[in-house]
Design a protein around this motif. Structure first.
Motif, PDB file in Angstrom:
ATOM      1  N   GLN A   1      41.645  -9.466 -50.404  1.00 54.11           N
ATOM      2  CA  GLN A   1      40.513  -9.009 -49.577  1.00 54.11           C
ATOM      3  C   GLN A   1      39.914  -7.732 -50.131  1.00 54.11           C
ATOM      4  OE1 GLN A   1      39.121 -10.716 -46.778  1.00 54.11           O
ATOM      5  NE2 GLN A   1      37.503  -9.328 -47.451  1.00 54.11           N
TER       6      GLN A   1
ATOM      7  N   ASP B   1      36.050  -7.318 -51.307  1.00 63.76           N
ATOM      8  CA  ASP B   1      35.200  -6.270 -50.748  1.00 63.76           C
ATOM      9  C   ASP B   1      34.597  -5.396 -51.853  1.00 63.76           C
ATOM     10  OD1 ASP B   1      35.859  -7.247 -48.236  1.00 63.76           O
ATOM     11  OD2 ASP B   1      37.261  -5.619 -47.768  1.00 63.76           O
TER      12      ASP B   1
ATOM     13  N   SER C   1      33.490 -14.373 -49.442  1.00 63.83           N
ATOM     14  CA  SER C   1      32.761 -13.176 -49.805  1.00 63.83           C
ATOM     15  C   SER C   1      33.368 -11.991 -49.089  1.00 63.83           C
ATOM     16  CB  SER C   1      31.285 -13.331 -49.455  1.00 63.83           C
ATOM     17  OG  SER C   1      31.129 -13.515 -48.073  1.00 63.83           O
ATOM     18  N   GLY C   2      33.273 -10.876 -49.742  1.00 66.73           N
ATOM     19  CA  GLY C   2      33.824  -9.665 -49.163  1.00 66.73           C
ATOM     20  C   GLY C   2      32.788  -8.930 -48.336  1.00 66.73           C
ATOM     21  N   ASP C   3      33.196  -7.805 -47.833  1.00 63.42           N
ATOM     22  CA  ASP C   3      32.362  -6.940 -47.021  1.00 63.42           C
ATOM     23  C   ASP C   3      31.993  -5.711 -47.860  1.00 63.42           C
ATOM     24  OD1 ASP C   3      31.902  -4.577 -45.265  1.00 63.42           O
ATOM     25  OD2 ASP C   3      32.124  -6.083 -43.684  1.00 63.42           O
TER      26      ASP C   3
ATOM     27  N   ASP D   1      30.383  -3.003 -47.119  1.00 65.02           N
ATOM     28  CA  ASP D   1      30.629  -1.715 -46.468  1.00 65.02           C
ATOM     29  C   ASP D   1      32.088  -1.297 -46.634  1.00 65.02           C
ATOM     30  OD1 ASP D   1      27.987  -1.388 -45.669  1.00 65.02           O
ATOM     31  OD2 ASP D   1      28.327  -2.395 -43.742  1.00 65.02           O
ATOM     32  N   ASN D   2      33.006  -2.247 -46.424  1.00 67.17           N
ATOM     33  CA  ASN D   2      34.420  -1.951 -46.645  1.00 67.17           C
ATOM     34  C   ASN D   2      34.672  -1.680 -48.123  1.00 67.17           C
ATOM     35  OD1 ASN D   2      35.050  -2.279 -43.957  1.00 67.17           O
ATOM     36  ND2 ASN D   2      35.686  -4.394 -44.183  1.00 67.17           N
TER      37      ASN D   2
ATOM     38  N   ALA E   1      31.952  -7.318 -53.653  1.00 63.48           N
ATOM     39  CA  ALA E   1      30.744  -7.423 -52.828  1.00 63.48           C
ATOM     40  C   ALA E   1      29.944  -6.125 -52.898  1.00 63.48           C
ATOM     41  CB  ALA E   1      31.113  -7.744 -51.381  1.00 63.48           C
ATOM     42  N   TYR E   2      30.633  -5.009 -52.886  1.00 64.58           N
ATOM     43  CA  TYR E   2      29.978  -3.695 -52.938  1.00 64.58           C
ATOM     44  C   TYR E   2      29.216  -3.507 -54.255  1.00 64.58           C
ATOM     45  CZ  TYR E   2      29.521   1.376 -53.377  1.00 64.58           C
ATOM     46  OH  TYR E   2      29.036   2.644 -53.577  1.00 64.58           O
TER      47      TYR E   2
END
Length: 116
Positions: free
Chosen positions: A90, A94, A24-26, A28-29, A97-98
């Motif tokens: 990545q 990210d 899973s990504g981030d 926030d990033n 995920a956002y």
């Protein structure tokens, strides 16, 4: 007991082997990395112009797959191919995920399917 240990060992090995599949990504990033995406897909991920997909609340894995398909040419769209050309795996995780974490405004497909 031996069988239980064998099954447990197999389960642990399988979990570690499949971890990249569930990476899973981030978010926030992803927000930072999606800065150019909002021009077409909207600041809240709900594009106003119907020619652009609404990404807010879309399945994370679907967004990742679509971005990879634009990047490798399985999906043919000049604008998207250019947008994803320099994204790393990545970056894609990210961004997905956002957008997937955002609330969607799409509660029905009415008016969102060609021919409607």
């Amino acid at each position: 007991m031996k069988r239980a240990i064998t099954l447990l060992s197999f389960g642990i090995a399988l979990a570690f082997a499949s971890a990249p599949l569930f990476a899973s990504g981030d978010a926030d990033n992803g927000k930072t990395k999606a800065a150019t995406c909002v021009a077409c897909h909207g600041a809240d991920g709900n594009a106003i112009d119907p020619q652009y997909p609404r990404l807010a609340g879309q399945y994370n894995e679907y967004i990742q797959q679509a971005l990879h398909e634009y990047k490798d040419g399985r999906r043919n769209n000049t604008v998207m191919k250019t947008q994803v050309a320099n994204l790393s795996d990545q970056d894609i995780e990210d961004i997905a995920a956002y957008f997937s974490a955002m609330p969607t405004k799409l509660d029905t497909l009415k008016g969102h399917i060609q021919g409607d």
